[in-house]
Design an enzyme around this catalytic site. Structure first.
Site, PDB file in Angstrom:
ATOM      1  CB  CYS A  18      -2.662   5.886   3.376  1.00 11.41           C
ATOM      2  SG  CYS A  18      -3.848   4.881   4.295  1.00 11.41           S
ATOM      3  CD  GLU A  21      -2.431   1.464   2.603  1.00 16.32           C
ATOM      4  OE1 GLU A  21      -2.473   2.644   2.984  1.00 16.32           O
ATOM      5  OE2 GLU A  21      -2.813   0.510   3.307  1.00 16.32           O
TER       6      GLU A  21
END
Length: 462
Positions: free
Chosen positions: A252, A215
């Site tokens: 994020c 990720e």
């Protein structure tokens, strides 16, 4: 023998030891209880190392324990195994034999922890929880941003999980050795595009390439329609400032690129709200330097207006970059570059400009639409769903719920594996591979595939 060699060898031995779903569920529940029992101690260490507030960290411990218990429920339910039993059918062409299929654990896996979530995406975070649930021994590579916390959490884990099922290694060299080790069968990573890409390249260039689930970077675009701005410009502006400055913008899912209608009032609300936005320290000196460099690049752009919450503050102050659609379209690379920290780019558009500027978007973990009451945004949703793993309406992407329907992923550069998620029940799928049995005797079959379905799991039968 290096620490990585010892950890990988131990994990490989553990992988040969059969375990049941109930046993592993018990481990996860015991790990959750251990975190909660040592909450005060762990939060104190994390606060010293990360500068995050104790309240934020306390909530993160609660989330991490919830993740562990969630995966204990996932594996007890058993549907994640995707079990299928097909009876023989000689009338088909070609004739079908007795076929039975399910998912099995890959073997030892590596987990690279995140800086910005010292609990929820760290030593006992979502990757570790889902891997142990799948039946994969785990070697965790600690993040240098919170080493004492990582070691203490690992001590708690090693007191709960059976010997050799969990290990902790530290250091950059250990990180590269780990992903190359022939006994490691998959890896999970949360962090920067640069770091993730370097490890991904090592994983796929091995003599025996392995899956690398990274990720990475995400700007999480937001579109505010003119109808939405007309109805609630002030509340949208307030929500945006609160979202992109939360915990120094170190998420994020931070909304890093926001399209607002020219003259709709959202820009003015953001200007006003920025003055009260809180400043806070970032997690590491390196992250602070990277944020300062990113803001400096925006300031150097002739078409950008850069606003700071405190004009006299250093570069860590919450920052808004204002541009028009023409400037954005002329140099999209500058404004599509993720800048980790409390900054967002606000692009003002005229209605006829919106389709063109949205065509410049790159994939992200999320995309968001703020719409007017009863406004039809079907076309806009179609555009944004093509570049996002999760599409939100009338909210903000910071915060990722734990659930069976959750998807936290996306195409490059947001992740290295767009069909998978790092949050939610199907995160376990990363650590599993299918196996089919043809005309197998009953005693060879796993209990989940035997005729009587003795464990009572959900499965497809025909």
């Amino acid at each position: 023998m290096s620490a990585v060699e010892a950890a990988a060898a131990a994990a490989a031995r553990a992988a040969t030891t059969p375990t049941t779903r109930d046993e592993r569920a018990g481990w996860l529940e015991a790990l959750a209880a251990a975190l909660e029992a040592h909450r005060e101690e762990l939060v104190g260490i994390a606060h010293e190392e990360t500068h995050l507030s104790s309240a934020r960290l306390d909530g993160e411990v609660t989330r991490t324990a919830a993740q562990l218990r969630f995966f204990s429920n996932v594996i007890r339910e058993g549907g994640y195994l995707e079990a299928v039993v097909e009876s023989p059918d000689p009338s088909l062409i070609p004739p079908r034999p007795d076929l039975r299929r399910m998912l099995r654990p890959l073997g030892p896996v590596a987990v690279y922890t995140a800086s910005n979530f010292p609990f929820a995406f760290s030593v006992l975070g979502n990757d570790t929880a889902s891997a142990l649930a799948a039946g994969c021994p785990v070697v965790v590579k600690a993040h240098p941003g919170h080493p004492r916390l990582s070691r203490r959490t690992a001590e708690l884990a090693e007191a709960v999980v059976p010997e050799e099922w969990f290990s902790l290694v530290e250091g950059m060299d250990a990180g590269t050795e780990l992903v190359r080790h022939p006994l490691v069968r998959a890896a999970g990573f949360t962090g920067s595009v640069r770091g993730g890409r370097a490890l991904f390249d090592l994983a796929v260039s091995r003599p025996d390439p392995i899956p690398f689930y990274g990720e990475l970077g995400s700007i999480n675009p937001v579109v505010v329609t003119r109808a939405a701005a007309a109805e609630r410009a002030a509340s949208i502006a307030s929500g945006l400032v609160g979202s992109f400055t939360r915990d120094a913008g170190q998420y994020c899912t931070k909304p890093g690129l926001v399209f607002v209608p020219e003259g709709g009032g959202v820009e003015e609300g953001v200007r006003s709200g920025l003055a009260d936005a809180p400043s806070s320290r970032q997690l590491t000196d390196g992250m602070s330097r990277a944020f300062a460099d990113g803001v400096a690049a925006f300031e150097a752009h002739p078409g950008a207006e850069v606003l700071r919450a405190d004009a006299d503050a250093d570069a860590s102050a919450p920052t808004v970059v204002l541009v028009d659609a023409k400037t954005f379209s002329a140099d999209p690379e500058t404004f599509l570059e993720e800048c980790f920290g409390p900054v967002t780019v606000v692009v003002r558009y005229r209605d006829e400009e919106l389709p063109g500027i949205l065509s410049r978007l790159e994939p992200s973990l999320t995309a968001t639409i703020h719409r007017g009451a009863d406004e039809d945004v079907t076309a806009l949703a179609g555009t944004l769903s093509a570049v996002a793993g999760r599409l939100l309406f009338d909210g903000w992407p910071t915060g990722v719920a734990i659930g069976w329907a959750q998807h936290h992923g996306g195409s490059w550069p947001s992740t290295t594996a767009s069909v998978h998620t790092s949050v939610g029940a199907t995160a376990i799928r990363r650590w599993l591979a299918p196996i089919a049995y043809q005309d197998a005797p009953e005693h060879v079959l796993p209990p989940e595939l035997r005729d009587a379905n003795p464990l009572g799991i959900p499965r497809r039968e025909s």
